[in-house]
Design an enzyme around this catalytic site. Structure first.
Site, mmCIF file in Angstrom:
data_model
loop_
_atom_site.group_PDB
_atom_site.id
_atom_site.type_symbol
_atom_site.label_atom_id
_atom_site.label_comp_id
_atom_site.label_asym_id
_atom_site.label_seq_id
_atom_site.Cartn_x
_atom_site.Cartn_y
_atom_site.Cartn_z
ATOM 1 N N ARG A 58 -17.174 16.533 -42.039
ATOM 2 C CA ARG A 58 -16.339 17.250 -43.017
ATOM 3 C C ARG A 58 -14.954 17.557 -42.466
ATOM 4 O O ARG A 58 -13.998 17.689 -43.215
ATOM 5 C CB ARG A 58 -17.003 18.577 -43.416
ATOM 6 N N ASP A 91 -19.317 10.640 -58.759
ATOM 7 C CA ASP A 91 -20.120 9.463 -58.460
ATOM 8 C C ASP A 91 -20.925 9.118 -59.727
ATOM 9 O O ASP A 91 -20.404 8.464 -60.626
ATOM 10 C CB ASP A 91 -20.997 9.852 -57.258
ATOM 11 N N GLY A 103 -18.331 20.421 -50.389
ATOM 12 C CA GLY A 103 -17.500 19.223 -50.237
ATOM 13 C C GLY A 103 -16.049 19.388 -50.618
ATOM 14 O O GLY A 103 -15.177 18.721 -50.063
ATOM 15 N N ASP A 145 -19.157 14.965 -46.518
ATOM 16 C CA ASP A 145 -20.078 14.854 -45.383
ATOM 17 C C ASP A 145 -21.069 13.724 -45.539
ATOM 18 O O ASP A 145 -21.288 13.194 -46.628
ATOM 19 C CB ASP A 145 -20.875 16.156 -45.238
ATOM 20 N N PHE A 170 -19.595 4.517 -49.163
ATOM 21 C CA PHE A 170 -19.886 5.903 -48.829
ATOM 22 C C PHE A 170 -18.786 6.424 -47.902
ATOM 23 O O PHE A 170 -18.563 5.883 -46.822
ATOM 24 C CB PHE A 170 -21.260 6.069 -48.184
ATOM 25 N N GLU A 200 -13.693 19.374 -57.694
ATOM 26 C CA GLU A 200 -14.719 18.607 -56.975
ATOM 27 C C GLU A 200 -14.081 17.639 -55.988
ATOM 28 O O GLU A 200 -12.935 17.212 -56.165
ATOM 29 C CB GLU A 200 -15.541 17.790 -57.994
ATOM 30 N N ASP A 201 -14.841 17.284 -54.984
ATOM 31 C CA ASP A 201 -14.365 16.310 -53.996
ATOM 32 C C ASP A 201 -14.446 14.882 -54.532
ATOM 33 O O ASP A 201 -13.515 14.097 -54.398
ATOM 34 C CB ASP A 201 -15.163 16.444 -52.685
HETATM 35 P P1 IMP Z 1 -22.454 13.008 -58.865
HETATM 36 O O1 IMP Z 1 -23.159 14.179 -59.459
HETATM 37 O O2 IMP Z 1 -23.367 11.817 -58.711
HETATM 38 O O3 IMP Z 1 -21.156 12.648 -59.561
HETATM 39 O O4 IMP Z 1 -22.198 13.347 -57.377
HETATM 40 C C1 IMP Z 1 -21.192 14.063 -56.876
HETATM 41 C C2 IMP Z 1 -21.579 14.544 -55.487
HETATM 42 O O5 IMP Z 1 -22.231 13.519 -54.702
HETATM 43 C C3 IMP Z 1 -20.346 14.890 -54.717
HETATM 44 O O6 IMP Z 1 -19.968 16.224 -54.925
HETATM 45 C C4 IMP Z 1 -20.777 14.634 -53.291
HETATM 46 O O7 IMP Z 1 -21.418 15.776 -52.768
HETATM 47 C C5 IMP Z 1 -21.781 13.524 -53.368
HETATM 48 N N1 IMP Z 1 -21.176 12.210 -53.035
HETATM 49 C C6 IMP Z 1 -21.045 11.152 -53.857
HETATM 50 N N2 IMP Z 1 -20.474 10.119 -53.230
HETATM 51 C C7 IMP Z 1 -20.202 10.535 -51.968
HETATM 52 C C8 IMP Z 1 -19.592 9.900 -50.821
HETATM 53 O O8 IMP Z 1 -19.151 8.731 -50.818
HETATM 54 N N3 IMP Z 1 -19.497 10.677 -49.700
HETATM 55 C C9 IMP Z 1 -19.944 11.956 -49.638
HETATM 56 N N4 IMP Z 1 -20.520 12.580 -50.688
HETATM 57 C C10 IMP Z 1 -20.646 11.872 -51.843
HETATM 58 MG MG MG Z 2 -20.143 17.714 -53.497
#
Ligand code: IMP
Ligand code: MG
Length: 187
Positions: free
Chosen positions: A172, A110, A50, A166, A159, A106-107
């Site tokens: 992407r 969440d 990502g 993606d 989202f 990181e992208d």
């Molecule tokens: P976390 O571990 O829950 O903080 O998740 C982070 C990962 O969830 C990111 O690196 C993304 O791969 C994915 N993610 C979370 N929200 C989104 C979104 O809105 N679009 C796409 N990928 C997301």
């Molecule tokens: Mg990711």
């Protein structure tokens, strides 16, 4: 001929962050990193897949020297919720971490699980220092108390796709960050 992303445009409800806004945001973050890391030994760490677009834009804006490397972690399922358990699919194989100031790129953050887990993992593995940068942040979704050291933009609980992000491996290559139409992932 239509650019392939114009076909994907129909799946996007609205553009949340334009190319120009992304450009300004990445430039601002690069300026902060340049200042903070000028006397350090920066290892810029891309979290596949990502963050590749953000990573590429960020690294070419840095003025300070740095090395780059990649890790890949799993996010279970192809849906719109991230996983509870983090699995490392591609690890760092280096023996110089004690000399490196790692910045994890990181992208989006969440739940906070991926970044908090990775930062701790790299500390345990002996990195000299570990910090994190996330282009996007959805603070309303946090399940683990974690704030990245550098942050691009705070976004609402939608989202989003594009600029590396993606849904089921699509979108992407969109040059902007857009809100995906819910009917795409609920049907
Ligand atoms: P976390 O571990 O829950 O903080 O998740 C982070 C990962 O969830 C990111 O690196 C993304 O791969 C994915 N993610 C979370 N929200 C989104 C979104 O809105 N679009 C796409 N990928 C997301
Ligand atoms: Mg990711």
């Amino acid at each position: 001929m239509k650019k392939h992303y114009e076909i994907w445009d129909d799946d996007v409800e609205a553009i949340l962050i334009t190319e120009e806004e992304l450009d300004e945001t990445v430039t601002r973050i690069a300026t902060e990193i340049d200042k903070d890391y000028k006397d350090k030994n920066l290892l810029l760490l891309c979290i596949l897949k990502g963050s590749v677009v953000f990573f590429g834009d960020l690294m070419k804006r840095l003025s300070i020297p740095c090395e780059i490397d990649c890790m890949k972690v799993s996010s279970y399922g192809a849906g719109t919720t991230s996983s509870k358990k983090i699995n490392i699919l591609l690890d760092l194989h280096r023996n110089d971490l004690s000399e490196k100031d790692i910045l994890i790129v990181e992208d989006i953050i969440d739940s906070g699980r991926t970044l908090s887990y990775l930062a701790e993992y790299l500390r345990i593995n002996g990195a000299r220092s570990v910090k994190t940068v996330s282009l996007l942040d959805k603070p309303s979704r946090r399940e683990v108390d974690y704030t990245p050291d550098y942050r691009g933009m705070i976004i609402p609980d939608e989202f989003v796709v594009g600029y590396g992000l993606d849904y089921a491996e699509k979108y992407r290559t969109l040059p902007y960050v857009g809100i995906l139409k819910p009917e795409i992932y609920t049907k």
